[in-house]
Scaffold this motif. Structure first.
Motif, PDB file in Angstrom:
ATOM      1  N   LEU A 136       2.640  -5.410   1.571  1.00  0.00           N
ATOM      2  CA  LEU A 136       2.001  -5.166   0.274  1.00  0.00           C
ATOM      3  C   LEU A 136       1.219  -3.857   0.255  1.00  0.00           C
ATOM      4  O   LEU A 136       0.618  -3.505  -0.758  1.00  0.00           O
ATOM      5  CB  LEU A 136       1.061  -6.321  -0.072  1.00  0.00           C
ATOM      6  CG  LEU A 136       1.711  -7.695  -0.282  1.00  0.00           C
ATOM      7  CD1 LEU A 136       0.640  -8.761  -0.475  1.00  0.00           C
ATOM      8  CD2 LEU A 136       2.657  -7.674  -1.478  1.00  0.00           C
ATOM      9  N   GLY A 137       1.200  -3.158   1.392  1.00  0.00           N
ATOM     10  CA  GLY A 137       0.523  -1.865   1.446  1.00  0.00           C
ATOM     11  C   GLY A 137      -0.834  -1.871   2.108  1.00  0.00           C
ATOM     12  O   GLY A 137      -1.519  -0.835   2.143  1.00  0.00           O
ATOM     13  N   PRO A 147      -6.533   0.173   2.004  1.00  0.00           N
ATOM     14  CA  PRO A 147      -7.395  -0.991   2.226  1.00  0.00           C
ATOM     15  C   PRO A 147      -6.978  -1.778   3.467  1.00  0.00           C
ATOM     16  O   PRO A 147      -5.798  -1.843   3.825  1.00  0.00           O
ATOM     17  CB  PRO A 147      -7.184  -1.831   0.956  1.00  0.00           C
ATOM     18  CG  PRO A 147      -6.718  -0.858  -0.073  1.00  0.00           C
ATOM     19  CD  PRO A 147      -5.893   0.149   0.675  1.00  0.00           C
ATOM     20  N   GLY A 148      -7.963  -2.368   4.115  1.00  0.00           N
ATOM     21  CA  GLY A 148      -7.716  -3.191   5.292  1.00  0.00           C
ATOM     22  C   GLY A 148      -8.045  -4.648   5.017  1.00  0.00           C
ATOM     23  O   GLY A 148      -9.005  -4.944   4.300  1.00  0.00           O
ATOM     24  N   VAL A 149      -7.257  -5.528   5.592  1.00  0.00           N
ATOM     25  CA  VAL A 149      -7.481  -6.967   5.431  1.00  0.00           C
ATOM     26  C   VAL A 149      -7.493  -7.620   6.813  1.00  0.00           C
ATOM     27  O   VAL A 149      -6.532  -7.476   7.583  1.00  0.00           O
ATOM     28  CB  VAL A 149      -6.395  -7.626   4.565  1.00  0.00           C
ATOM     29  CG1 VAL A 149      -6.687  -9.122   4.398  1.00  0.00           C
ATOM     30  CG2 VAL A 149      -6.297  -6.948   3.200  1.00  0.00           C
ATOM     31  N   VAL A 171      -9.847  -5.864  -6.926  1.00  0.00           N
ATOM     32  CA  VAL A 171     -11.036  -5.349  -6.236  1.00  0.00           C
ATOM     33  C   VAL A 171     -10.744  -4.325  -5.140  1.00  0.00           C
ATOM     34  O   VAL A 171     -11.668  -3.637  -4.686  1.00  0.00           O
ATOM     35  CB  VAL A 171     -11.854  -6.513  -5.617  1.00  0.00           C
ATOM     36  CG1 VAL A 171     -12.255  -7.505  -6.697  1.00  0.00           C
ATOM     37  CG2 VAL A 171     -11.105  -7.204  -4.492  1.00  0.00           C
ATOM     38  N   LEU A 172      -9.471  -4.191  -4.721  1.00  0.00           N
ATOM     39  CA  LEU A 172      -9.171  -3.269  -3.626  1.00  0.00           C
ATOM     40  C   LEU A 172      -8.481  -1.991  -4.097  1.00  0.00           C
ATOM     41  O   LEU A 172      -8.235  -1.097  -3.277  1.00  0.00           O
ATOM     42  CB  LEU A 172      -8.277  -3.957  -2.579  1.00  0.00           C
ATOM     43  CG  LEU A 172      -8.942  -5.067  -1.745  1.00  0.00           C
ATOM     44  CD1 LEU A 172      -7.938  -5.667  -0.778  1.00  0.00           C
ATOM     45  CD2 LEU A 172     -10.156  -4.534  -0.985  1.00  0.00           C
ATOM     46  N   THR A 173      -8.174  -1.881  -5.355  1.00  0.00           N
ATOM     47  CA  THR A 173      -7.484  -0.683  -5.837  1.00  0.00           C
ATOM     48  C   THR A 173      -8.477   0.324  -6.405  1.00  0.00           C
ATOM     49  O   THR A 173      -9.623   0.016  -6.647  1.00  0.00           O
ATOM     50  CB  THR A 173      -6.457  -1.066  -6.914  1.00  0.00           C
ATOM     51  OG1 THR A 173      -7.114  -1.773  -7.976  1.00  0.00           O
ATOM     52  CG2 THR A 173      -5.356  -1.919  -6.341  1.00  0.00           C
ATOM     53  N   ARG A 186     -12.904  -0.214   1.582  1.00  0.00           N
ATOM     54  CA  ARG A 186     -12.092  -1.228   0.879  1.00  0.00           C
ATOM     55  C   ARG A 186     -11.550  -2.225   1.899  1.00  0.00           C
ATOM     56  O   ARG A 186     -10.426  -2.090   2.371  1.00  0.00           O
ATOM     57  CB  ARG A 186     -10.956  -0.555   0.105  1.00  0.00           C
ATOM     58  CG  ARG A 186     -11.425   0.307  -1.055  1.00  0.00           C
ATOM     59  CD  ARG A 186     -10.248   0.847  -1.849  1.00  0.00           C
ATOM     60  NE  ARG A 186      -9.481   1.832  -1.090  1.00  0.00           N
ATOM     61  CZ  ARG A 186      -8.244   2.237  -1.423  1.00  0.00           C
ATOM     62  NH1 ARG A 186      -7.634   1.723  -2.478  1.00  0.00           N
ATOM     63  NH2 ARG A 186      -7.628   3.154  -0.688  1.00  0.00           N
ATOM     64  N   LEU A 187     -12.375  -3.201   2.221  1.00  0.00           N
ATOM     65  CA  LEU A 187     -12.002  -4.229   3.190  1.00  0.00           C
ATOM     66  C   LEU A 187     -12.055  -5.608   2.546  1.00  0.00           C
ATOM     67  O   LEU A 187     -12.882  -5.877   1.667  1.00  0.00           O
ATOM     68  CB  LEU A 187     -12.952  -4.213   4.389  1.00  0.00           C
ATOM     69  CG  LEU A 187     -13.019  -2.944   5.240  1.00  0.00           C
ATOM     70  CD1 LEU A 187     -14.039  -3.134   6.355  1.00  0.00           C
ATOM     71  CD2 LEU A 187     -11.658  -2.582   5.801  1.00  0.00           C
ATOM     72  N   ALA A 188     -11.188  -6.482   3.032  1.00  0.00           N
ATOM     73  CA  ALA A 188     -11.178  -7.875   2.601  1.00  0.00           C
ATOM     74  C   ALA A 188     -10.863  -8.741   3.816  1.00  0.00           C
ATOM     75  O   ALA A 188     -10.450  -8.235   4.868  1.00  0.00           O
ATOM     76  CB  ALA A 188     -10.150  -8.101   1.493  1.00  0.00           C
TER      77      ALA A 188
END
Length: 239
Positions: A55-56, A30-32, A237-239, A112-114
């Protein structure tokens, strides 16, 4: 951990972000996107990007002002921030440019972006959510909640978390109430507002000591609790 500058563009504007990721993680993750305060992209947002990488996540601290410009006083902040707030279309476009840059990285799972933001950056992530950005979640830390372009019914796709200080003059109770009503009328499926008592603006930044803005003051408890709330939402929500 790997950290490096990333140059990208929005129209004619040159932007310089800061990327952080864990070299030991395999496969797309996932990218943030991290959006900075009114002072511009500096060490605080970069440190949060590195913390997210720990946090990965792959974290890109965005540059909203261009050429990584930094403000040194409130007058410069007002000029840089005010110019973008007066043109919400341009503000949103620069936010989308950062998201597109993040999503294009080979290390990132673009599904999977936030996005998270602090102060002005909190406003940015809420504008991206209102604009229907393909985000799983947005988190606003002591951000402004008012907008010229309220959420339209069915437009917001992201889960929305707002962390605000009860005593923040930049997000007074009536603005919080208006935001809550906007979320209801916009039919946003998943939103929450967490308000921290005895807490002013800028509560996540240890450098906030009232010297630049008297109403901006670090609060270790609110910082710790709001970050934990963000992690809990991301775990969901990202896993």
């Amino acid at each position: 951990m790997q950290a490096r500058d990333v140059d990208y563009r929005c129209g004619e504007t040159s932007l310089r972000g800061y990327l952080a990721l864990d070299d030991n993680s395999a496969g797309p993750r996932p990218g943030v996107a991290v959006f900075h305060e009114g002072l511009g992209l500096g060490e605080f947002a970069m440190e949060r990007a590195r913390r997210l990488a720990g946090l990965g996540y792959v974290a890109l601290a965005a540059d909203m002002f261009g050429d990584r410009r930094q403000a040194t006083n409130l007058q410069e902040v007002a000029t840089l921030v005010g110019g973008l707030r007066a043109e919400p279309g341009e503000l949103r476009a620069r936010g989308h440019a950062a998201l597109e840059t993040l999503a294009a990285l080979p290390e990132v799972d673009a599904r999977r972006l936030a996005a998270i933001g602090f102060c002005f950056g909190g406003t940015v992530v809420l504008e991206l959510a209102r604009d229907g950005a393909e985000l799983k979640a947005v988190v606003s830390f002591h951000g402004g909640l008012a907008t010229k372009l309220p959420a339209q019914a069915g437009r917001v796709k992201a889960s929305v978390l707002v962390c605000t200080g009860v005593d923040d003059p930049l997000a007074p109770p009536e603005q919080v109430a208006d935001f809550e009503n906007e979320m209801r009328s916009g039919g946003v499926k998943d939103w929450q507002v967490i308000a921290y008592g005895n807490t002013l603006h800028g509560f996540t930044n240890p450098a906030a000591d009232g010297s630049i803005m008297r109403a901006a003051m670090y609060n270790e408890q609110a910082d710790r609790r709001s970050w934990a709330s963000m992690k809990s939402l991301f775990d969901e929500v990202l896993t």
